[in-house]
Motif scaffolding. Structure first.
Motif, PDB file in Angstrom:
ATOM      1  N   SER A   1      23.829  18.606  29.330  1.00 57.46           N
ATOM      2  CA  SER A   1      25.093  18.183  29.929  1.00 57.46           C
ATOM      3  C   SER A   1      25.510  19.264  30.924  1.00 57.46           C
ATOM      4  N   HIS A   2      25.115  19.079  32.176  1.00 56.95           N
ATOM      5  CA  HIS A   2      25.386  20.100  33.177  1.00 56.95           C
ATOM      6  C   HIS A   2      26.874  20.236  33.483  1.00 56.95           C
ATOM      7  N   ALA A   3      27.613  19.167  33.429  1.00 57.86           N
ATOM      8  CA  ALA A   3      29.059  19.260  33.679  1.00 57.86           C
ATOM      9  C   ALA A   3      29.731  20.117  32.609  1.00 57.86           C
ATOM     10  N   ASN A   4      29.370  19.912  31.347  1.00 56.40           N
ATOM     11  CA  ASN A   4      29.949  20.719  30.267  1.00 56.40           C
ATOM     12  C   ASN A   4      29.530  22.179  30.384  1.00 56.40           C
ATOM     13  N   ALA A   5      28.256  22.415  30.698  1.00 53.04           N
ATOM     14  CA  ALA A   5      27.768  23.786  30.833  1.00 53.04           C
ATOM     15  C   ALA A   5      28.480  24.502  31.980  1.00 53.04           C
ATOM     16  N   ALA A   6      28.639  23.833  33.107  1.00 46.83           N
ATOM     17  CA  ALA A   6      29.321  24.443  34.259  1.00 46.83           C
ATOM     18  C   ALA A   6      30.768  24.778  33.921  1.00 46.83           C
ATOM     19  N   ASP A   7      31.445  23.903  33.207  1.00 50.32           N
ATOM     20  CA  ASP A   7      32.831  24.171  32.789  1.00 50.32           C
ATOM     21  C   ASP A   7      32.904  25.390  31.881  1.00 50.32           C
ATOM     22  N   ARG A   8      31.986  25.481  30.910  1.00 50.10           N
ATOM     23  CA  ARG A   8      31.962  26.632  29.988  1.00 50.10           C
ATOM     24  C   ARG A   8      31.762  27.929  30.754  1.00 50.10           C
ATOM     25  N   MET A   9      30.875  27.909  31.738  1.00 50.22           N
ATOM     26  CA  MET A   9      30.608  29.125  32.507  1.00 50.22           C
ATOM     27  C   MET A   9      31.770  29.516  33.405  1.00 50.22           C
TER      28      MET A   9
ATOM     29  N   ILE B   1      21.380  26.925  28.865  1.00 52.65           N
ATOM     30  CA  ILE B   1      21.608  25.590  29.398  1.00 52.65           C
ATOM     31  C   ILE B   1      20.731  24.574  28.683  1.00 52.65           C
ATOM     32  N   THR B   2      19.442  24.827  28.662  1.00 50.78           N
ATOM     33  CA  THR B   2      18.496  23.908  28.029  1.00 50.78           C
ATOM     34  C   THR B   2      17.162  24.611  27.871  1.00 50.78           C
ATOM     35  N   THR B   3      16.239  23.975  27.175  1.00 50.66           N
ATOM     36  CA  THR B   3      14.894  24.513  26.966  1.00 50.66           C
ATOM     37  C   THR B   3      13.877  23.426  27.267  1.00 50.66           C
ATOM     38  N   TYR B   4      12.787  23.812  27.914  1.00 48.34           N
ATOM     39  CA  TYR B   4      11.733  22.863  28.287  1.00 48.34           C
ATOM     40  C   TYR B   4      10.393  23.304  27.709  1.00 48.34           C
ATOM     41  N   PRO B   5       9.547  22.345  27.359  1.00 49.86           N
ATOM     42  CA  PRO B   5       8.200  22.711  26.928  1.00 49.86           C
ATOM     43  C   PRO B   5       7.335  23.190  28.093  1.00 49.86           C
ATOM     44  N   ALA B   6       7.643  22.764  29.308  1.00 51.67           N
ATOM     45  CA  ALA B   6       6.860  23.132  30.486  1.00 51.67           C
ATOM     46  C   ALA B   6       7.654  24.116  31.359  1.00 51.67           C
ATOM     47  N   ARG B   7       6.999  25.228  31.706  1.00 53.94           N
ATOM     48  CA  ARG B   7       7.646  26.265  32.514  1.00 53.94           C
ATOM     49  C   ARG B   7       8.124  25.731  33.863  1.00 53.94           C
ATOM     50  N   TYR B   8       7.322  24.887  34.516  1.00 49.64           N
ATOM     51  CA  TYR B   8       7.707  24.389  35.845  1.00 49.64           C
ATOM     52  C   TYR B   8       8.998  23.574  35.783  1.00 49.64           C
ATOM     53  N   SER B   9       9.236  22.873  34.683  1.00 54.33           N
ATOM     54  CA  SER B   9      10.490  22.118  34.544  1.00 54.33           C
ATOM     55  C   SER B   9      11.681  23.071  34.468  1.00 54.33           C
ATOM     56  N   ALA B  10      11.520  24.155  33.727  1.00 57.87           N
ATOM     57  CA  ALA B  10      12.585  25.153  33.631  1.00 57.87           C
ATOM     58  C   ALA B  10      12.828  25.808  34.987  1.00 57.87           C
ATOM     59  N   GLN B  11      11.754  26.135  35.707  1.00 56.98           N
ATOM     60  CA  GLN B  11      11.900  26.748  37.034  1.00 56.98           C
ATOM     61  C   GLN B  11      12.626  25.807  37.989  1.00 56.98           C
ATOM     62  N   ASN B  12      12.294  24.528  37.933  1.00 54.75           N
ATOM     63  CA  ASN B  12      12.933  23.535  38.792  1.00 54.75           C
ATOM     64  C   ASN B  12      14.428  23.438  38.482  1.00 54.75           C
ATOM     65  N   THR B  13      14.776  23.383  37.215  1.00 53.61           N
ATOM     66  CA  THR B  13      16.187  23.289  36.834  1.00 53.61           C
ATOM     67  C   THR B  13      16.945  24.536  37.276  1.00 53.61           C
TER      68      THR B  13
ATOM     69  N   ARG C   1      20.924  27.159  41.005  1.00 51.38           N
ATOM     70  CA  ARG C   1      21.239  28.184  42.017  1.00 51.38           C
ATOM     71  C   ARG C   1      21.622  27.587  43.358  1.00 51.38           C
ATOM     72  N   THR C   2      20.963  26.496  43.737  1.00 55.76           N
ATOM     73  CA  THR C   2      21.192  25.912  45.058  1.00 55.76           C
ATOM     74  C   THR C   2      22.267  24.825  45.062  1.00 55.76           C
ATOM     75  N   GLY C   3      22.882  24.579  43.913  1.00 53.99           N
ATOM     76  CA  GLY C   3      23.955  23.588  43.837  1.00 53.99           C
ATOM     77  C   GLY C   3      23.481  22.154  43.974  1.00 53.99           C
ATOM     78  N   GLN C   4      22.185  21.905  43.732  1.00 52.26           N
ATOM     79  CA  GLN C   4      21.670  20.535  43.842  1.00 52.26           C
ATOM     80  C   GLN C   4      22.180  19.643  42.725  1.00 52.26           C
ATOM     81  N   TYR C   5      22.554  20.252  41.597  1.00 52.50           N
ATOM     82  CA  TYR C   5      23.296  19.507  40.574  1.00 52.50           C
ATOM     83  C   TYR C   5      24.764  19.624  40.966  1.00 52.50           C
ATOM     84  N   GLU C   6      25.447  18.520  41.083  1.00 48.66           N
ATOM     85  CA  GLU C   6      26.834  18.506  41.543  1.00 48.66           C
ATOM     86  C   GLU C   6      27.725  19.456  40.746  1.00 48.66           C
ATOM     87  N   ALA C   7      27.488  19.569  39.458  1.00 42.88           N
ATOM     88  CA  ALA C   7      28.324  20.416  38.601  1.00 42.88           C
ATOM     89  C   ALA C   7      28.284  21.884  39.014  1.00 42.88           C
TER      90      ALA C   7
END
Length: 87
Positions: free
Chosen positions: A11-19, A29-41, A46-52
């Motif tokens: 829940s990126h909106a909730n995480a952004a509010d907490r921060m 924020i979250t955990t991924y089994p694949a490193r590339y997924s974590a890097q992408n998130t 950082r770049t604000g591509q998630y609206e939150a």
């Protein structure tokens, strides 16, 4: 081999509010089994591509490998951080 348990989406909106309520504090924020997924998130945070997490630069994000997965952590640094101002 069994299929891994599917996690609910972050829940990126909730995480952004907490921060925003605790500037400078790293939060999980979250955990991924694949490193590339974590890097992408982390990059999207950082770049604000998630609206939150807009505007770009208002949040810092990093990944942290665990024994079998990769976790994403982020912190709010403020919108002023993107242009280097302190006011």
């Amino acid at each position: 081999m069994t299929r891994p348990t599917r996690r609910p989406p972050a829940s990126h909106a909730n995480a952004a509010d907490r921060m925003r309520n605790a500037p400078g504090t790293w939060m999980h924020i979250t955990t991924y089994p694949a490193r590339y997924s974590a890097q992408n998130t982390a990059s999207r945070i950082r770049t604000g591509q998630y609206e939150a997490y807009a505007p770009a630069g208002a949040y810092e994000a990093r990944i942290q490998p665990t024994e079998i997965e990769t976790a994403v952590y982020a912190r709010y640094v403020g919108a002023a951080a993107q242009n280097g101002s302190t006011a």
